[in-house]
Design a protein around this motif. Structure first.
Motif, PDB file in Angstrom:
ATOM      1  N   LEU A  87     -19.158  28.645 -43.407  1.00 14.00           N
ATOM      2  CA  LEU A  87     -19.858  27.382 -43.227  1.00 14.00           C
ATOM      3  C   LEU A  87     -20.937  27.278 -44.294  1.00 14.00           C
ATOM      4  CD1 LEU A  87     -20.307  27.414 -39.345  1.00 14.00           C
ATOM      5  CD2 LEU A  87     -18.428  26.442 -40.692  1.00 14.00           C
ATOM      6  N   LEU A  88     -20.994  26.138 -44.956  1.00  9.41           N
ATOM      7  CA  LEU A  88     -21.994  25.948 -45.998  1.00  9.41           C
ATOM      8  C   LEU A  88     -23.406  26.104 -45.440  1.00  9.41           C
ATOM      9  CD1 LEU A  88     -22.787  25.167 -48.876  1.00  9.41           C
ATOM     10  CD2 LEU A  88     -22.625  22.768 -48.191  1.00  9.41           C
ATOM     11  N   GLY A  89     -23.631  25.596 -44.235  1.00 10.75           N
ATOM     12  CA  GLY A  89     -24.943  25.711 -43.626  1.00 10.75           C
ATOM     13  C   GLY A  89     -25.375  27.154 -43.424  1.00 10.75           C
ATOM     14  N   THR A 107     -23.909  26.893 -56.182  1.00  5.34           N
ATOM     15  CA  THR A 107     -22.733  26.581 -57.001  1.00  5.34           C
ATOM     16  C   THR A 107     -21.515  27.260 -56.405  1.00  5.34           C
ATOM     17  OG1 THR A 107     -23.161  28.473 -58.471  1.00  5.34           O
ATOM     18  CG2 THR A 107     -24.009  26.329 -59.170  1.00  5.34           C
ATOM     19  N   ASN A 108     -20.352  26.705 -56.678  1.00  3.24           N
ATOM     20  CA  ASN A 108     -19.115  27.379 -56.329  1.00  3.24           C
ATOM     21  C   ASN A 108     -19.023  28.688 -57.102  1.00  3.24           C
ATOM     22  OD1 ASN A 108     -18.575  25.124 -54.818  1.00  3.24           O
ATOM     23  ND2 ASN A 108     -16.933  24.355 -56.117  1.00  3.24           N
ATOM     24  N   CYS A 182     -17.272  23.395 -44.022  1.00  2.00           N
ATOM     25  CA  CYS A 182     -16.918  24.711 -44.558  1.00  2.00           C
ATOM     26  C   CYS A 182     -16.580  24.616 -46.035  1.00  2.00           C
ATOM     27  CB  CYS A 182     -15.746  25.317 -43.795  1.00  2.00           C
ATOM     28  SG  CYS A 182     -14.166  24.443 -43.984  1.00  2.00           S
ATOM     29  N   ILE A 183     -16.891  25.664 -46.764  1.00  2.00           N
ATOM     30  CA  ILE A 183     -16.480  25.710 -48.161  1.00  2.00           C
ATOM     31  C   ILE A 183     -15.005  26.064 -48.226  1.00  2.00           C
ATOM     32  CG2 ILE A 183     -18.821  26.374 -48.833  1.00  2.00           C
ATOM     33  CD1 ILE A 183     -17.791  29.155 -49.463  1.00  2.00           C
ATOM     34  N   ILE A 188     -16.512  19.150 -49.086  1.00  2.00           N
ATOM     35  CA  ILE A 188     -17.678  20.007 -48.917  1.00  2.00           C
ATOM     36  C   ILE A 188     -18.784  19.612 -49.888  1.00  2.00           C
ATOM     37  CG2 ILE A 188     -16.777  21.803 -50.463  1.00  2.00           C
ATOM     38  CD1 ILE A 188     -19.043  22.194 -47.320  1.00  2.00           C
ATOM     39  N   GLY A 189     -18.425  19.290 -51.116  1.00  2.00           N
ATOM     40  CA  GLY A 189     -19.440  18.841 -52.058  1.00  2.00           C
ATOM     41  C   GLY A 189     -20.042  17.520 -51.638  1.00  2.00           C
ATOM     42  N   GLN A 190     -19.242  16.708 -50.966  1.00  4.84           N
ATOM     43  CA  GLN A 190     -19.686  15.388 -50.547  1.00  4.84           C
ATOM     44  C   GLN A 190     -20.824  15.473 -49.541  1.00  4.84           C
ATOM     45  OE1 GLN A 190     -16.584  12.975 -48.621  1.00  4.84           O
ATOM     46  NE2 GLN A 190     -17.043  11.386 -50.109  1.00  4.84           N
TER      47      GLN A 190
END
Length: 286
Positions: A87-89, A107-108, A182-183, A188-190
């Motif tokens: 999860l990005l969070g 960054t990715n 989730c990445i 996800i970037g949005q």
């Protein structure tokens, strides 16, 4: 000014593009960190990772507490192909808790940096931009590894329109609403970009700058008739649902920014049928 940058390394298979790209990312981040130090700029490098992937984290990176859950633990749907996408969070929460840096960077893990990356974003910040994204340059994929990094630096490449590099003020992160995005999947970037736009005093997408690069531009076929689309569509659907929930919430608190990037999304939503089994934002909320 202090800048803290986090990525999500993982143990890639030799058959994966990231097996070559990740070490290049690590090395170029370390080089950019040293370059920044010569200009009096403090940069911290962080890694958020699952315990199984710890061995690939370079010693020069500060390790956050290992990730302990994935999208599989929080999603309300059952995925066709189970993947433990972080999860990005969870990643950004660890960075926020670990540092007192003024600005945070995500960054990715396949995005490499030019040596002057951190010094340049510091100049952007000094000019008043407190939240921004930087589009990458796409260069040839015909390189063998870290020994070829000087050649990679020298290749200007082509501009790529996608969003995979984000910089934002730490002070506003507590207002972000990343939900369960989730990445590893579309949109996800949005959701990160929308959070930055809605909380920045002065936002910009820096396009065409030679600050980051990516090896090659191979794309998975995500047309609706492809096998890859069918296998992983549910992860993209999950992330799109998170974006819709973000929009709904920020509209409800009157903080949804009147920005063309968000407006383009709203326009596309009006023209798109709802995803089966998922809540759709009504016209009244738009």
């Amino acid at each position: 000014m202090k800048i803290a940058h986090i990525i999500n390394p993982f143990k890639a298979k030799e058959t994966q593009d990231l097996f070559l790209a990740q070490p290049i990312t690590f090395k170029t981040m370390e080089t950019a960190q040293r370059f920044a130090k010569d200009y009096g700029l403090e940069v911290e490098l962080y890694a958020a990772y699952y315990p199984v992937d710890e061995e690939v984290v370079p010693s020069s990176f500060i390790k956050t507490p290992p990730l302990d859950r994935s999208v599989l633990d929080v999603a309300k749907i059952q995925f066709q192909v189970p993947r433990t996408f972080p999860l990005l969070g969870d990643i950004l929460d660890r960075l926020y808790a670990a540092t007192d840096a003024d600005y945070l960077v995500y960054t990715n893990v396949d995005i490499a940096l030019m040596p002057f990356f951190y010094t340049t974003i510091a100049r952007f910040i000094e000019r008043g931009f407190d939240g921004f994204a930087i589009t990458r340059r796409t260069i040839s994929k015909d390189y063998k590894g870290v020994d070829d990094i000087p050649l990679m630096y020298a290749e200007y490449g082509e501009n790529h329109p996608g969003h995979d590099c984000f910089v934002f003020n730490r002070d506003v992160y507590s207002q972000y609403r990343l939900l369960d995005a989730c990445i590893g999947a579309l949109s996800i970037g949005q959701i990160l970009l929308f959070n930055i736009i809605c909380n920045a005093k002065r936002f910009r997408v820096f396009r065409g700058h030679h600050l980051t690069f990516h090896l090659g531009n191979d794309r998975v076929d995500l047309s609706e008739t492809s096998d890859e689309y069918s296998k992983y569509q549910d992860y993209s659907d999950h992330n799109l649902y998170q974006v819709r929930q973000f929009v709904e919430y920020y509209r409800s608190i009157d903080k949804l920014a009147n920005h063309r990037i968000i407006q383009n999304f709203l326009d596309s939503e009006r023209a798109t049928m709802p995803i089966p089994g998922m809540e759709f934002i009504s016209d009244e909320l738009l």
